[in-house]
Design a protein around this motif. Structure first.
Motif, mmCIF file in Angstrom:
data_model
loop_
_atom_site.group_PDB
_atom_site.id
_atom_site.type_symbol
_atom_site.label_atom_id
_atom_site.label_comp_id
_atom_site.label_asym_id
_atom_site.label_seq_id
_atom_site.Cartn_x
_atom_site.Cartn_y
_atom_site.Cartn_z
ATOM 1 N N ARG A 90 -24.849 -21.845 10.172
ATOM 2 C CA ARG A 90 -24.484 -22.656 8.999
ATOM 3 C C ARG A 90 -25.408 -23.865 8.844
ATOM 4 N N LEU A 91 -25.727 -24.547 9.962
ATOM 5 C CA LEU A 91 -26.565 -25.744 9.896
ATOM 6 C C LEU A 91 -27.957 -25.425 9.344
ATOM 7 N N LEU A 92 -28.505 -24.288 9.733
ATOM 8 C CA LEU A 92 -29.843 -23.927 9.258
ATOM 9 C C LEU A 92 -29.873 -23.718 7.751
ATOM 10 N N LEU A 93 -28.836 -23.094 7.210
ATOM 11 C CA LEU A 93 -28.794 -22.901 5.753
ATOM 12 C C LEU A 93 -28.679 -24.245 5.029
ATOM 13 N N GLY A 119 -35.230 -28.802 0.424
ATOM 14 C CA GLY A 119 -35.906 -28.262 -0.752
ATOM 15 C C GLY A 119 -36.289 -26.812 -0.632
ATOM 16 N N ARG A 120 -35.635 -26.099 0.296
ATOM 17 C CA ARG A 120 -35.869 -24.667 0.506
ATOM 18 C C ARG A 120 -37.327 -24.363 0.875
ATOM 19 N N GLU A 121 -37.931 -25.296 1.614
ATOM 20 C CA GLU A 121 -39.331 -25.121 1.992
ATOM 21 C C GLU A 121 -39.503 -24.344 3.295
ATOM 22 N N PRO A 145 -33.457 -19.302 6.620
ATOM 23 C CA PRO A 145 -32.436 -18.330 6.201
ATOM 24 C C PRO A 145 -32.426 -17.067 7.047
ATOM 25 N N ASP A 146 -33.623 -16.579 7.409
ATOM 26 C CA ASP A 146 -33.697 -15.381 8.241
ATOM 27 C C ASP A 146 -33.128 -15.658 9.629
ATOM 28 N N ALA A 147 -33.481 -16.811 10.195
ATOM 29 C CA ALA A 147 -32.943 -17.183 11.509
ATOM 30 C C ALA A 147 -31.428 -17.319 11.448
ATOM 31 N N SER A 148 -30.933 -17.883 10.369
ATOM 32 C CA SER A 148 -29.492 -18.034 10.185
ATOM 33 C C SER A 148 -28.785 -16.682 10.207
ATOM 34 N N ALA A 149 -29.343 -15.725 9.482
ATOM 35 C CA ALA A 149 -28.748 -14.379 9.423
ATOM 36 C C ALA A 149 -28.767 -13.705 10.795
#
Length: 280
Positions: free
Chosen positions: A239-242, A249-251, A256-260
């Motif tokens: 959750r924290l990574l997302l 700024g979604r840079e 997101p991949d690590a989060s998944a």
């Protein structure tokens, strides 16, 4: 919302200790006479700040009660920093723990959102303490623990306290828009997840030495430093990574991949398929 309301009903009538701070509660909601620990005081401030944002009457007075105890009792007015635990007679444990100080930053940030009069003062103080005593620029993380007078206690470095600092640094950024808070959160995430967890096929290593070398043989306390890894932390990091990716700024496209991957591993490896529930 039903769960939040149930928690509110459980805590807000019984949790306030008239001598300052908050009671720990038994399973039946009765006050337990235990030392008042820093992470409990600060988390209560954070949670009731959320209740205040929800418009629940009386939440502001509970935030105020906790903030005054933090500032007047937990804060070490001689050496700086915040004591780990107190009782009615004073300090029980004067150690300065990164884990607890991370939550002081969270409490201050949440109190600022609800415009508590002590919030700016507390936020300035805890930011200075973290910078002066805990932050290690070489690694982009914080040291773990000190005695009351800031003598280092050990060479241990832990991901748990740093993970919660990421949570708190993001809250500080959201409440102040000061980007240095966000940049430090990103540095911690890069080391703990982008480096170490990635090397372990997206399993979160918990325990390290002062040079941030992984220590798989570490045997600590079952409460805050259990041996091995803690699947719940994989979910927290997911959750924290997302959140960090979004606030930045979604840079950082790796987040997101690590989060998944962390989430999937927590389910696949951390879930007890026989008895159900997550392993601790």
């Amino acid at each position: 919302m039903q769960q939040a309301q149930a928690l509110w009903n459980f805590y807000h009538f019984s949790a306030i200790n008239p001598n300052g701070g908050f009671f720990e509660l038994t399973d039946t909601g009765n006050p337990a006479t235990t030392p008042r620990q820093l992470h409990s005081t600060t988390r209560m401030v954070h949670c009731f700040a959320i209740a205040q944002l929800l418009g629940w009457p009386g939440a502001d007075s509970i935030v105020d009660h906790g903030m005054k105890f933090l500032w007047e009792k937990h804060r070490d007015q001689s050496h700086g920093g915040y004591f780990w635990s107190l009782d009615d007679n004073g300090v029980c444990d004067g150690r300065k723990q990164a884990y607890g100080h991370a939550f002081v930053l969270l409490a201050a940030s949440s109190a600022k959102i609800v415009k508590h009069p002590l919030a700016d003062k507390l936020l300035l103080d805890i930011s200075d303490v973290l910078e002066k005593h805990f932050w290690e620029e070489k690694h982009g993380t914080v040291a773990e623990e000190f005695s009351e007078d800031w003598t280092p206690i050990s060479n241990y470095r832990g991901q748990n306290s740093n993970m919660h600092l990421v949570e708190s640094l993001m809250a500080a950024f959201e409440s102040t828009k000061i980007e240095s808070y966000l940049h430090r959160a990103e540095r911690i995430a890069n080391l703990v997840i982008g480096n170490h967890a990635k090397k372990l096929k997206w399993r979160v290593a918990e325990h390290f030495d002062h040079e941030w070398r992984f220590d798989p043989e570490y045997r600590g306390s079952d409460v805050f430093r259990p041996a091995g890894t803690t699947p719940g932390h994989w979910l927290e990091w997911s959750r924290l990574l997302l959140q960090l990716w979004y606030l930045g700024g979604r840079e950082h496209n790796w987040m997101p991949d690590a989060s998944a991957r962390l989430f999937r591993n927590a389910i696949d490896l951390g879930w007890d398929r026989l008895q159900e529930g997550f392993f601790y």
